[in-house]
Design a protein around this motif. Structure first.
Motif, short mmCIF file in Angstrom:
data_model
loop_
_atom_site.label_atom_id
_atom_site.label_comp_id
_atom_site.label_asym_id
_atom_site.label_seq_id
_atom_site.Cartn_x
_atom_site.Cartn_y
_atom_site.Cartn_z
N ARG A 48 -0.69 -18.72 20.33
CA ARG A 48 -1.98 -18.04 20.70
C ARG A 48 -2.24 -17.29 19.54
O ARG A 48 -1.43 -16.49 18.85
CB ARG A 48 -1.82 -17.39 22.22
N ALA A 49 -3.67 -16.45 19.63
CA ALA A 49 -3.98 -15.65 18.92
C ALA A 49 -3.16 -14.20 18.59
O ALA A 49 -3.06 -13.74 17.48
CB ALA A 49 -5.54 -15.20 19.15
N ASP A 50 -2.72 -13.69 19.72
CA ASP A 50 -1.90 -12.42 19.67
C ASP A 50 -0.44 -12.69 19.61
O ASP A 50 0.20 -11.52 19.78
CB ASP A 50 -2.42 -11.80 20.69
N ASP A 51 0.10 -13.92 19.27
CA ASP A 51 1.53 -14.19 19.29
C ASP A 51 2.21 -13.40 18.27
O ASP A 51 1.74 -13.37 17.09
CB ASP A 51 1.70 -15.51 19.31
N VAL A 52 3.47 -12.92 18.42
CA VAL A 52 4.20 -12.88 17.18
C VAL A 52 4.97 -14.23 16.97
O VAL A 52 5.51 -14.85 17.96
CB VAL A 52 5.38 -11.70 17.72
N ASP A 64 4.86 -12.72 23.11
CA ASP A 64 3.75 -11.67 23.02
C ASP A 64 4.49 -10.59 22.63
O ASP A 64 5.58 -10.38 22.60
CB ASP A 64 2.99 -11.71 24.46
N ASP A 65 3.69 -9.39 22.75
CA ASP A 65 4.15 -8.11 22.31
C ASP A 65 5.37 -7.58 23.18
O ASP A 65 6.51 -7.09 22.69
CB ASP A 65 3.11 -6.97 22.31
#
Length: 100
Positions: A48-52, A64-65
């Motif tokens: 996903r766009a905001d994944d680490v 995710d964060d």
């Protein structure tokens, strides 16, 4: 840092090769469980766009964060025995105060 044994990496790669829906790697979701425990869930997924994104042994791990904070120090293995096979997750967390 999260670490996966070679047997865990191979087990996930085998599952990815047989996945019915699109998946590029393994998603780890980690957070607070009941009674000051760590809850970890894993499933095949896409980034996903905001994944680490962490790569180990040619395998992509997606977090995710929030999950990244809780997942630091995890060691994931895949074991086979007479009773069956599955993932074993060990946590090296005493230094962080899991919930504090």
């Amino acid at each position: 840092m999260i670490s996966l044994t070679s047997s865990a990496v191979e087990a996930v790669k085998a599952a990815l090769s047989q996945a019915v829906r699109a998946a590029d790697g393994l998603r780890l979701v980690a957070g607070e469980g009941a009674r000051d425990t760590l809850r970890v869930m894993m499933h095949l997924d896409v980034a996903r766009a905001d994944d680490v994104v962490i790569e180990q042994g040619g395998l992509k791990l997606f977090l995710d964060d929030r999950s990244q904070r809780f997942a630091d120090g995890l060691r994931i293995d895949f074991v086979t025995s007479r009773a069956g096979s599955g993932f074993v997750i060990e946590a090296d967390l005493p230094h962080r105060g899991l919930l504090g």
